[in-house]
Write a protein that holds these residues in place. Sequence first.
Motif, PDB file in Angstrom:
ATOM      1  N   GLU A 229      78.872  12.499  12.174  1.00  0.00           N
ATOM      2  CA  GLU A 229      78.678  12.497  10.719  1.00  0.00           C
ATOM      3  C   GLU A 229      78.714  13.930  10.163  1.00  0.00           C
ATOM      4  O   GLU A 229      78.397  14.888  10.867  1.00  0.00           O
ATOM      5  CB  GLU A 229      77.326  11.870  10.343  1.00  0.00           C
ATOM      6  CG  GLU A 229      77.147  10.438  10.809  1.00  0.00           C
ATOM      7  CD  GLU A 229      76.406  10.341  12.124  1.00  0.00           C
ATOM      8  OE1 GLU A 229      75.832   9.285  12.396  1.00  0.00           O
ATOM      9  OE2 GLU A 229      76.417  11.342  12.881  1.00  0.00           O
TER      10      GLU A 229
ATOM     11  N   ARG B 165      78.040  20.490   9.993  1.00  0.00           N
ATOM     12  CA  ARG B 165      78.940  19.517  10.594  1.00  0.00           C
ATOM     13  C   ARG B 165      79.608  20.146  11.803  1.00  0.00           C
ATOM     14  O   ARG B 165      79.542  21.369  11.994  1.00  0.00           O
ATOM     15  CB  ARG B 165      80.017  19.083   9.599  1.00  0.00           C
ATOM     16  CG  ARG B 165      80.826  20.232   9.038  1.00  0.00           C
ATOM     17  CD  ARG B 165      82.128  19.812   8.410  1.00  0.00           C
ATOM     18  NE  ARG B 165      83.031  19.234   9.381  1.00  0.00           N
ATOM     19  CZ  ARG B 165      84.341  19.060   9.168  1.00  0.00           C
ATOM     20  NH1 ARG B 165      84.883  19.453   8.023  1.00  0.00           N
ATOM     21  NH2 ARG B 165      85.106  18.526  10.090  1.00  0.00           N
TER      22      ARG B 165
ATOM     23  N   VAL C 199      87.457  11.963  10.607  1.00  0.00           N
ATOM     24  CA  VAL C 199      86.364  11.281  11.313  1.00  0.00           C
ATOM     25  C   VAL C 199      85.638  10.425  10.283  1.00  0.00           C
ATOM     26  O   VAL C 199      84.901  10.949   9.447  1.00  0.00           O
ATOM     27  CB  VAL C 199      85.388  12.273  11.973  1.00  0.00           C
ATOM     28  CG1 VAL C 199      84.256  11.509  12.669  1.00  0.00           C
ATOM     29  CG2 VAL C 199      86.113  13.177  12.964  1.00  0.00           C
ATOM     30  N   ARG C 200      85.839   9.129  10.334  1.00  0.00           N
ATOM     31  CA  ARG C 200      85.235   8.230   9.344  1.00  0.00           C
ATOM     32  C   ARG C 200      83.978   7.600   9.925  1.00  0.00           C
ATOM     33  O   ARG C 200      83.904   6.407  10.179  1.00  0.00           O
ATOM     34  CB  ARG C 200      86.232   7.168   8.912  1.00  0.00           C
ATOM     35  CG  ARG C 200      85.827   6.497   7.610  1.00  0.00           C
ATOM     36  CD  ARG C 200      86.902   5.584   7.102  1.00  0.00           C
ATOM     37  NE  ARG C 200      86.550   5.041   5.801  1.00  0.00           N
ATOM     38  CZ  ARG C 200      87.301   4.181   5.117  1.00  0.00           C
ATOM     39  NH1 ARG C 200      88.456   3.778   5.614  1.00  0.00           N
ATOM     40  NH2 ARG C 200      86.912   3.735   3.943  1.00  0.00           N
ATOM     41  N   GLN C 201      82.964   8.450  10.118  1.00  0.00           N
ATOM     42  CA  GLN C 201      81.711   8.023  10.703  1.00  0.00           C
ATOM     43  C   GLN C 201      80.545   8.156   9.728  1.00  0.00           C
ATOM     44  O   GLN C 201      79.394   8.084  10.136  1.00  0.00           O
ATOM     45  CB  GLN C 201      81.414   8.835  11.961  1.00  0.00           C
ATOM     46  CG  GLN C 201      82.324   8.512  13.133  1.00  0.00           C
ATOM     47  CD  GLN C 201      82.058   7.129  13.694  1.00  0.00           C
ATOM     48  OE1 GLN C 201      82.629   6.138  13.248  1.00  0.00           O
ATOM     49  NE2 GLN C 201      81.168   7.044  14.661  1.00  0.00           N
ATOM     50  N   GLY C 202      80.851   8.360   8.448  1.00  0.00           N
ATOM     51  CA  GLY C 202      79.812   8.438   7.441  1.00  0.00           C
ATOM     52  C   GLY C 202      79.254   9.840   7.275  1.00  0.00           C
ATOM     53  O   GLY C 202      79.655  10.786   7.967  1.00  0.00           O
ATOM     54  N   THR C 203      78.334   9.959   6.319  1.00  0.00           N
ATOM     55  CA  THR C 203      77.625  11.217   6.076  1.00  0.00           C
ATOM     56  C   THR C 203      76.129  10.946   6.052  1.00  0.00           C
ATOM     57  O   THR C 203      75.678   9.824   5.817  1.00  0.00           O
ATOM     58  CB  THR C 203      78.037  11.859   4.738  1.00  0.00           C
ATOM     59  OG1 THR C 203      77.883  10.907   3.676  1.00  0.00           O
ATOM     60  CG2 THR C 203      79.469  12.367   4.786  1.00  0.00           C
TER      61      THR C 203
ATOM     62  N   GLY D 291      82.978  10.447   5.398  1.00  0.00           N
ATOM     63  CA  GLY D 291      83.395  11.027   6.658  1.00  0.00           C
ATOM     64  C   GLY D 291      83.716  12.494   6.510  1.00  0.00           C
ATOM     65  O   GLY D 291      83.313  13.134   5.533  1.00  0.00           O
ATOM     66  N   THR D 292      84.446  13.032   7.471  1.00  0.00           N
ATOM     67  CA  THR D 292      84.825  14.442   7.443  1.00  0.00           C
ATOM     68  C   THR D 292      86.306  14.596   7.739  1.00  0.00           C
ATOM     69  O   THR D 292      86.920  13.752   8.396  1.00  0.00           O
ATOM     70  CB  THR D 292      84.025  15.283   8.465  1.00  0.00           C
ATOM     71  OG1 THR D 292      84.348  14.832   9.793  1.00  0.00           O
ATOM     72  CG2 THR D 292      82.532  15.163   8.228  1.00  0.00           C
TER      73      THR D 292
END
Length: 423
Positions: free
Chosen positions: A275, A288, A121-125, A179-180
Motif C-alpha cells: 500500500e 511508500r 500496484v493496486r493494493q490500496g492506500t 494504489g501506487t
Amino acid sequence: MTNPDEPLWRTTCRETVTAAPLLSDISVDVAIIGGGYTGCSAALYAAQQGASVCLLEAKSIGHGGSGRNVGLVNAGLWLPPDDIRNHLGQETGDRLIDLLAQAPADVFDLIDQNGIDCEPVRQGTLHCAHSGAGRRDLQKRHAQLVASGAPVELLTAQDASQRTGSTAFQGALYDPRAGTIQPMAYVMGLARVAAESGAHIYTESPVRSLRREGKEWLLETPQGSVRARAVIQATNAYHQGPEETAPDYVPVYYFQYATAPLSHNLRASILPAGEGCWDTGLIMTSFRLDGDGRMIIGGMGDLGHAGCGIHSAWVRRKLDQIYPQLSDQPLVEGWHGRIAMTSDHIPKITQIGPNALSAHGFSGRGIGPGTVFGRLMAQSLLTGDPSCLPVPVVPEHRERWPRLRRVYFETGAALTHLIKARF
C-alpha cells in the motif's frame, strides 16, 4: 544532496516518448498547453476521438508536478465528501465525488489497456492516524465515505501495525480502490499512447503568446506557431505561458527522499502488501515503497529554501520513528515539487476565452483528478457540451495573498519539522 529539481522518478522511468520542439506553423482542432497528467490525458482522449491534436510542453514531458508526484493514485480529493458538497452543492458535489471515486479505476484501466510500464500496484492506500485526534478524524471520514458508497475500512492500531510494519500509528483508513504508480512513467506513458493515437507532442516549446484571431486561436512558440479551434491550458503550478492566462493559486512545496533499494528481509517487514501511505498530521508525511524496494518518504517543504537543512534532518528522524529497522539506511536521493493549492482544495476550470479552458488547483491530488479533468475538458470542447465537465466553469479564480500564504506554509513546515519526531 542531489539536485532537488531532478526527481528520482526520471532516473527510474522505463517509459519513453519521442518528442522535439515545434519548428513549423501548423493547424489543429485542439491545442493543449502542458505535458502533465491533465494535458496528456486530454491529448490522448481527443486523438482517440479522431481530432487533430498538438501538445506543447515548455520543458519535457512530466517536468512539472506530474514527474515529482508521490505516486499515490487516490480516490477523491483531500476534502471529505461533506466538505465537497458544502462547497459545490449537493448535485455538483455528488457528481464530482462519484467521478473521482472512479478515478483510480480509470488510471489503472489506461495502464492495463495500453501497457504503460509504470510499476502499478493496486493494493490500496492507508491514511494513517498519527495521534488520537488523527484517529477521530479518520472515524469521521470513514462515516462520510461509507455513506457515499465507498468500500473503505477503518483499521485498529493492531491492524494498521500489521499492514504498515510500524507501531507508530493509532489506526488507519484503508481504501482498496487506490494504489501506487511510478508517476513519471505514467505521464510519459500517457504521452506515448497519445502520440501513437495521432497526437503531435512537442517539447521545449513554451507558448509565448496566446490570442484570438477570428474564429481560431493562435499560439506562438519560439520557433513555430499553432492555429487551433480549441485550447486546453494544463500548466497548473508550472505555468510558463502568457501572464494573462496564468492560474492563480498558493504555491506549496513538497519534498521526498529515497533510500537505496532495501534488502529482501527489510522489504518483507515493511508494507508487505504494497500500500501507499500518508498520515493525518497537519504537516503530513507520506511513505511508500517503489518497484525496486526503495523507501520513499516525504513531507511539506522547499529543499531550495533556507529551511532545507531542517527538512533533511526531520525526514531522517521521521523515518527512524516510523521504521527503526531502517535507521542505518542512508537517504541517497532528495527532490521536491511545487503544488498548486486552492483555498477550498477543489480544482478549478476557468474559461480563458471562447473554446478555451484552463484547469489547475489539484492541491497535491494530481494523478486521478488530472486524468479525469483532462479527458472531460477535451470531451466538452469537442462536443460543445459543458455539462460533462467535472466542476462548473468559472470566468476566473483569484486567491487572497498567495505569496504571503506561501511563506506561511513554508515557515510552518520548517518550524514543525524543527521540533517534531524528536526523541
